[in-house]
Design an enzyme around this catalytic site. Structure first.
Site, PDB file in Angstrom:
ATOM      1  N   GLU A  98       0.576  -1.499  -0.330  1.00 41.64           N
ATOM      2  CA  GLU A  98       0.066   0.086   0.128  1.00 41.64           C
ATOM      3  C   GLU A  98       0.507   1.680  -0.056  1.00 41.64           C
ATOM      4  O   GLU A  98       0.596   2.423   0.656  1.00 41.64           O
ATOM      5  CB  GLU A  98      -0.965  -0.035   0.865  1.00 41.64           C
ATOM      6  CG  GLU A  98      -0.277   0.185   2.407  1.00 41.64           C
ATOM      7  CD  GLU A  98       0.134  -1.245   3.058  1.00 41.64           C
ATOM      8  OE1 GLU A  98      -0.129  -2.429   2.416  1.00 41.64           O
ATOM      9  OE2 GLU A  98       0.300  -1.390   4.352  1.00 41.64           O
ATOM     10  N   HIS A 137      -7.937  -4.068  -1.426  1.00 42.24           N
ATOM     11  CA  HIS A 137      -7.313  -3.650  -0.496  1.00 42.24           C
ATOM     12  C   HIS A 137      -6.189  -3.078   0.208  1.00 42.24           C
ATOM     13  O   HIS A 137      -6.429  -2.148   0.667  1.00 42.24           O
ATOM     14  CB  HIS A 137      -6.559  -5.389   0.377  1.00 42.24           C
ATOM     15  CG  HIS A 137      -5.916  -5.298   1.614  1.00 42.24           C
ATOM     16  ND1 HIS A 137      -6.491  -6.399   2.363  1.00 42.24           N
ATOM     17  CD2 HIS A 137      -4.592  -5.103   1.338  1.00 42.24           C
ATOM     18  CE1 HIS A 137      -6.059  -5.925   3.458  1.00 42.24           C
ATOM     19  NE2 HIS A 137      -4.254  -5.458   2.355  1.00 42.24           N
ATOM     20  N   GLU A 138      -5.624  -3.023  -1.003  1.00 42.43           N
ATOM     21  CA  GLU A 138      -4.284  -1.635  -0.901  1.00 42.43           C
ATOM     22  C   GLU A 138      -4.958  -0.357  -0.803  1.00 42.43           C
ATOM     23  O   GLU A 138      -4.491   0.687  -0.300  1.00 42.43           O
ATOM     24  CB  GLU A 138      -3.702  -1.852  -2.006  1.00 42.43           C
ATOM     25  CG  GLU A 138      -2.862  -3.672  -2.219  1.00 42.43           C
ATOM     26  CD  GLU A 138      -2.663  -3.998  -1.597  1.00 42.43           C
ATOM     27  OE1 GLU A 138      -1.894  -5.058  -0.533  1.00 42.43           O
ATOM     28  OE2 GLU A 138      -2.522  -2.788  -0.097  1.00 42.43           O
ATOM     29  N   HIS A 192      -5.967   0.886   2.276  1.00 40.91           N
ATOM     30  CA  HIS A 192      -4.982   1.296   2.932  1.00 40.91           C
ATOM     31  C   HIS A 192      -4.859   2.836   3.513  1.00 40.91           C
ATOM     32  O   HIS A 192      -3.909   3.413   4.248  1.00 40.91           O
ATOM     33  CB  HIS A 192      -3.587   0.125   3.182  1.00 40.91           C
ATOM     34  CG  HIS A 192      -3.235  -0.847   3.165  1.00 40.91           C
ATOM     35  ND1 HIS A 192      -3.094  -0.981   5.198  1.00 40.91           N
ATOM     36  CD2 HIS A 192      -3.269  -2.287   3.337  1.00 40.91           C
ATOM     37  CE1 HIS A 192      -3.203  -2.359   5.409  1.00 40.91           C
ATOM     38  NE2 HIS A 192      -2.905  -2.773   4.070  1.00 40.91           N
ATOM     39  N   GLU A 228      -4.161  -3.977   9.240  1.00 43.08           N
ATOM     40  CA  GLU A 228      -4.866  -5.087   8.455  1.00 43.08           C
ATOM     41  C   GLU A 228      -6.202  -5.584   8.430  1.00 43.08           C
ATOM     42  O   GLU A 228      -6.856  -5.630   7.750  1.00 43.08           O
ATOM     43  CB  GLU A 228      -3.665  -6.433   8.676  1.00 43.08           C
ATOM     44  CG  GLU A 228      -2.436  -5.517   7.931  1.00 43.08           C
ATOM     45  CD  GLU A 228      -2.939  -5.182   6.715  1.00 43.08           C
ATOM     46  OE1 GLU A 228      -1.379  -4.629   6.675  1.00 43.08           O
ATOM     47  OE2 GLU A 228      -3.034  -5.375   6.327  1.00 43.08           O
ATOM     48  N   ASP A 246       9.371 -10.568   9.446  1.00 43.90           N
ATOM     49  CA  ASP A 246       9.233 -11.223   8.457  1.00 43.90           C
ATOM     50  C   ASP A 246       8.830 -12.498   9.079  1.00 43.90           C
ATOM     51  O   ASP A 246       7.237 -13.308   8.244  1.00 43.90           O
ATOM     52  CB  ASP A 246      10.311 -11.274   7.457  1.00 43.90           C
ATOM     53  CG  ASP A 246      10.157  -9.754   7.209  1.00 43.90           C
ATOM     54  OD1 ASP A 246      11.659  -9.232   6.734  1.00 43.90           O
ATOM     55  OD2 ASP A 246       9.332  -9.430   6.444  1.00 43.90           O
ATOM     56  N   TYR A 273      -4.445 -10.586   9.932  1.00 45.69           N
ATOM     57  CA  TYR A 273      -5.904  -9.721   8.635  1.00 45.69           C
ATOM     58  C   TYR A 273      -7.189 -10.523   9.486  1.00 45.69           C
ATOM     59  O   TYR A 273      -8.239  -9.667   8.961  1.00 45.69           O
ATOM     60  CB  TYR A 273      -5.358 -10.732   7.649  1.00 45.69           C
ATOM     61  CG  TYR A 273      -3.855  -9.949   6.793  1.00 45.69           C
ATOM     62  CD1 TYR A 273      -2.473 -10.000   7.649  1.00 45.69           C
ATOM     63  CD2 TYR A 273      -4.275  -8.466   5.588  1.00 45.69           C
ATOM     64  CE1 TYR A 273      -0.937  -9.773   7.105  1.00 45.69           C
ATOM     65  CE2 TYR A 273      -2.993  -8.049   4.918  1.00 45.69           C
ATOM     66  CZ  TYR A 273      -1.628  -8.440   5.969  1.00 45.69           C
ATOM     67  OH  TYR A 273      -0.524  -7.856   5.240  1.00 45.69           O
TER      68      TYR A 273
HETATM   69  C1  LIG Z   1       2.452 -10.397  13.745  1.00 44.51           C
HETATM   70  C2  LIG Z   1       3.312  -9.022  12.290  1.00 44.51           C
HETATM   71  C3  LIG Z   1       3.302  -7.794  12.335  1.00 44.51           C
HETATM   72  C4  LIG Z   1       4.018  -7.649  11.948  1.00 44.51           C
HETATM   73  C5  LIG Z   1       4.420  -8.114  10.552  1.00 44.51           C
HETATM   74  C6  LIG Z   1       4.684  -6.648   9.540  1.00 44.51           C
HETATM   75  C7  LIG Z   1       4.922  -7.015   8.047  1.00 44.51           C
HETATM   76  C8  LIG Z   1       5.881  -8.086   7.537  1.00 44.51           C
HETATM   77  C9  LIG Z   1       6.586  -8.636   6.752  1.00 44.51           C
HETATM   78  O1  LIG Z   1       7.048  -9.257   6.006  1.00 44.51           O
HETATM   79  C10 LIG Z   1       5.784  -7.377   5.028  1.00 44.51           C
HETATM   80  C11 LIG Z   1       4.881  -7.372   4.866  1.00 44.51           C
HETATM   81  C12 LIG Z   1       4.013  -6.976   4.061  1.00 44.51           C
HETATM   82  C13 LIG Z   1       2.858  -7.469   3.141  1.00 44.51           C
HETATM   83  C14 LIG Z   1       2.270  -6.602   2.336  1.00 44.51           C
HETATM   84  C15 LIG Z   1       1.032  -7.303   1.322  1.00 44.51           C
HETATM   85  C16 LIG Z   1       0.131  -8.358   2.456  1.00 44.51           C
HETATM   86  O2  LIG Z   1      -1.081  -7.544   2.264  1.00 44.51           O
HETATM   87  C17 LIG Z   1       0.337  -9.065   1.033  1.00 44.51           C
HETATM   88  C18 LIG Z   1       0.416 -10.613   1.766  1.00 44.51           C
HETATM   89  C19 LIG Z   1       0.077 -12.030   1.324  1.00 44.51           C
HETATM   90  C20 LIG Z   1      -0.177 -11.774   0.206  1.00 44.51           C
HETATM   91  O3  LIG Z   1       0.872 -12.262  -0.990  1.00 44.51           O
HETATM   92  O4  LIG Z   1      -1.377 -11.206  -1.210  1.00 44.51           O
HETATM   93 ZN   LIG Z   2      -2.768  -5.035   3.878  1.00 36.75          ZN
END
Ligand SMILES: CC/C=C\C/C=C\C[C@@H](O)/C=C/C=C/C=C\[C@@H](O)CCCC(=O)O
Ligand SMILES: [Zn+2]
Length: 577
Positions: free
Chosen positions: A235, A262-263, A266, A285, A342, A350
């Protein structure tokens, strides 16, 4: 070079600290005067503090320009550098960043926390054959006066935002206009198809504004990344990232509603109202999934919203099964001290977040009533970063006449207990019934025809395969018969292909192994890549093949994807092997 100018609020002190990770800092000045600096102790995955000693006193409210001259590392975790061979055009290199949650510090020295919001201005010099775009409004471009082979692109982001939303992409990009405030960007090989796929973006933006309030970011562009991008979307303000796995087939309009909705959502929940720390990621989320599905309700139907909610519950179940039902990372509000974010990432914030908001919607009087709260919550907390406690306090304030009902909610079970939620909403199964019925019929080898799936929508076919994945693996005879009747090997839709190949590998169909590894390596969306590698890894006969293929592809993978797949397959992260 990537001169970025932040308006940061510094504490009135000699000493200022910025987050860095693997940066090579060569000089620091404050208002043009040399400033002493030291890099503190290196953390195993959070990087290194850059401690700056200002050469003068700082009074409250005083402005100071701190300039840090530095270089990023080739293995910067926020960046993926692609060789020309890894791009569609095969002629030029490509760079994209992905900063969420705490990778910005490997790209820029910054206050890398969502508790801090800042505007930014950037000017980027790139080879003149390439184009730069950022998560900001484009503010002009011109030949680089210092090098005629390069061009300078300028950007400004006037809306205060957290560091994880800083984004940059440089490549042989082209764009097409898809709306009065939107363009789609990609390499030229995809740009016209992407313009077609995302032609309803303005309609979706207007629908979102009707629900959540004015869109304050000005531009809403979509950038389709190379296949290695690790997520479905991101986003970044003014420049939503989208995976090309959304586009390889004629995407039914309904299909991309989920990712782009979704995006877009955000733009309010997450980018305006932001989690103060990553323990409160569900605020970003959970509310965004709730808004995304309210857009689906407006543009499609309530039955569509219910159908997606049911699918989300299954995604949550899968995350809980993967982590383990007693794993504290399945808490809605987990303790993330010393946790690599990560590795903590899953569908829990979500879908457990959505389930809580949907449960509250039912208790408080339905979607229109609860959307009134969400819109008011957005208005109250826009431009700030908040915690779950602040959210809950406002919930009780907004519904002050229904506090007796809210007090009956088992908040500790919902927020601070691992596993599935304490209450399972009774979603309307109208759109899911056909999927459930077909899934039951495959309990034995009866009469099947291609029309079983031709009468299903894309979403329903995905749901049918998801239901099968939730059960014990089908006998090999069943998946072979399913292929004969439904020809699922020929489906290119990534969501369908991903689930079908998992089913086949789980049923030990050896012909599916090379197809699963091909999908796991041809694109890098972790939602697909990680489970596909794990399925092959768990197929005893192909355990070593999974490791061999991963090690062979690791150097070309996104650094975060490579790191997590290495952990999944228990391969050490030493690049030498
Ligand atoms: C409890 C975890 C707390 C914070 C983690 C925050 C970010 C983790 C990092 O790995 C980044 C994530 C980015 C996600 C981006 C987009 C998602 O909305 C979609 C993921 C699933 C998909 O591929 O559709
Ligand atoms: Zn998201």
């Amino acid at each position: 070079p990537l001169p970025l100018f932040f308006n940061l609020s510094l504490s009135p002190s000699y000493h200022q600290t910025l987050d860095t990770k693997d940066l090579k800092v060569s000089k620091v000045t404050a208002n043009g005067q040399a400033a002493k600096f030291t890099l503190g102790p290196k953390h195993s995955f959070m990087g290194t503090p850059l401690e700056i000693t200002l050469p003068f006193d700082l009074s409250r409210g005083q402005h100071v320009i701190v300039e840090v001259t530095y270089e990023t590392a080739p293995n910067a975790s926020a960046l993926q550098w692609l060789t020309p061979e890894q791009t569609a055009g095969k002629k030029h290199p490509y760079l994209f960043s992905q900063c969420q949650a705490t990778h910005c510090r490997s790209m820029v020295p910054c206050q890398d926390t969502p508790a801090m919001k800042h505007t930014y201005y950037a000017q980027v010099s790139v080879p003149k054959e390439l184009v730069a775009v950022m998560s900001a409004v484009r503010d002009g471009e011109e030949p680089d006066p210092q090098d005629s082979s390069r061009a300078i692109y300028r950007f400004r982001q006037p809306v205060p935002m957290p560091s994880y939303l800083i984004a940059i992409v440089v490549g042989a990009l082209e764009s097409r206009e898809i709306g009065p405030r939107s363009r789609v960007w990609s390499e030229k090989e995809f740009v016209d198809k992407a313009a077609y796929e995302f032609s309803e973006t303005e309609t979706m933006l207007k629908t979102a504004e009707g629900l959540a309030g004015p869109y304050v970011w000005g531009q809403y562009d979509i950038l389709v990344l190379p296949p290695s991008f690790p997520y479905g979307g991101m986003e970044n303000p003014c420049l939503t990232y989208a995976t090309p796995t959304l586009c390889p087939c004629l995407l039914t309009y309904v299909f991309y509603i989920c990712v782009i909705a979704h995006e877009i959502s955000h733009s309010w929940t997450g980018n305006l109202v932001t989690n103060k720390t990553w323990e409160h990621f569900w605020l970003n989320e959970g509310h965004t999934v709730y808004l995304e599905r309210m857009i689906g309700r407006s543009m499609e139907s309530e039955q569509f919203r219910q159908f997606k909610a049911m699918g989300g519950w299954k995604e949550l179940q899968e995350s809980v099964n993967t982590f383990g039902a007693n794993n504290p990372l399945t808490n809605l509000v987990p303790n993330l001290n010393e946790v690599d974010l990560d590795e903590a990432f899953s569908s829990v914030p979500y879908e457990k977040g959505f389930a809580l908001l949907y449960h509250l919607e039912e208790l408080m009087g339905g979607p229109e009533v609860f959307m009134g709260f969400v819109k008011s919550y957005i208005q109250l907390f826009s431009y700030s970063s908040i915690t779950t406690e602040e959210w809950k306090h406002y919930l009780f304030t907004y519904f002050k006449n229904k506090v007796d009902i809210l007090n009956k909610v088992d908040w500790n079970a919902w927020m601070h207990t691992p596993g599935m939620p304490p209450v399972k909403p009774q979603y309307d199964s109208t759109m899911a019934d056909a999927c459930i019925a077909l899934c039951k019929r495959w309990g034995d080898l009866g009469n099947f025809s291609e029309w079983d799936v031709k009468t299903l929508s894309t979403h329903q076919l995905i749901e049918f395969l998801s239901l099968l994945l939730q059960q014990e693996p089908l006998p090999l005879s069943h998946v072979k018969r399913m292929q004969e009747v439904y020809q699922l090997n020929s489906f290119n839709n990534a969501e369908i292909r991903f689930r079908w190949l998992r089913l086949c590998v789980k049923s030990k169909w050896e012909d599916a192994v090379p197809m699963a590894l091909k999908m796991a390596t041809e694109q890098g969306r972790m939602k697909f890549t990680r489970p596909l590698f794990k399925e092959v890894y768990n197929f005893d006969k192909y355990h070593e093949e999974a490791v061999r293929v991963f090690v062979a592809h690791r150097a070309a993978m996104h650094p975060v994807t490579a790191n997590l797949v290495a952990k999944d397959l228990k391969v050490d992260n030493d690049k030498s092997t």
